[in-house]
Design a protein around this motif. Sequence first.
Motif, PDB file in Angstrom:
ATOM      1  N   VAL A 123      -3.883   3.533   3.464  1.00  0.00           N
ATOM      2  CA  VAL A 123      -2.804   2.439   3.700  1.00  0.00           C
ATOM      3  C   VAL A 123      -2.606   2.695   5.206  1.00  0.00           C
ATOM      4  CG1 VAL A 123      -0.491   3.201   4.566  1.00  0.00           C
ATOM      5  CG2 VAL A 123      -1.522   3.430   1.900  1.00  0.00           C
ATOM      6  N   ARG A 131       1.214  -1.272   0.221  1.00  0.00           N
ATOM      7  CA  ARG A 131       0.758  -0.329  -0.269  1.00  0.00           C
ATOM      8  C   ARG A 131       0.766   0.832  -0.231  1.00  0.00           C
ATOM      9  NH1 ARG A 131      -5.550  -0.671   3.242  1.00  0.00           N
ATOM     10  NH2 ARG A 131      -5.565  -3.335   2.674  1.00  0.00           N
ATOM     11  N   VAL A 132       1.999   1.470   0.985  1.00  0.00           N
ATOM     12  CA  VAL A 132       3.156   1.804   0.699  1.00  0.00           C
ATOM     13  C   VAL A 132       3.181   3.003  -0.790  1.00  0.00           C
ATOM     14  CG1 VAL A 132       5.422   2.839   1.725  1.00  0.00           C
ATOM     15  CG2 VAL A 132       3.516   2.502   3.338  1.00  0.00           C
TER      16      VAL A 132
END
Length: 130
Positions: free
Chosen positions: A128, A84-85
Amino acid sequence: MIFNETVEDYLASVEIYLSEVYDVVVDYDPLGLDEYWIDDRVITINSLKNKEHQLFVLLHEAGHVILRSQENFDKMFPGIKTSRVEVLKEEIMAWEEARKLSEKLSIDLGEKWNTHVRQAIMKYVRWVKL
């Protein structure tokens, strides 16, 4: 806005640029998801949104097109499919590419641009953190 330029003119200039430089087409559709469909080389834009919103989204999706056309994309985003980062990183960089493209095409983004960008990025920041 620049004299005699309208949001529709700006939309058209981005569409022409994407078509000529990247062979990407834009589809305005009331069911459009505001996304870049990589394999199909199509950007869908929700035509029910106001024109300014459509312009901001189109520029952002063009930012993805520009990023993903770079040879080193996979090196820049090594975990894009699992992290997600990495997705957040790409989203932020796509907004920056959008701003650069607006300058290249002499598009006046107006006062709402920064607010729109912040709100969009914050959605991803919350995602996130899940």
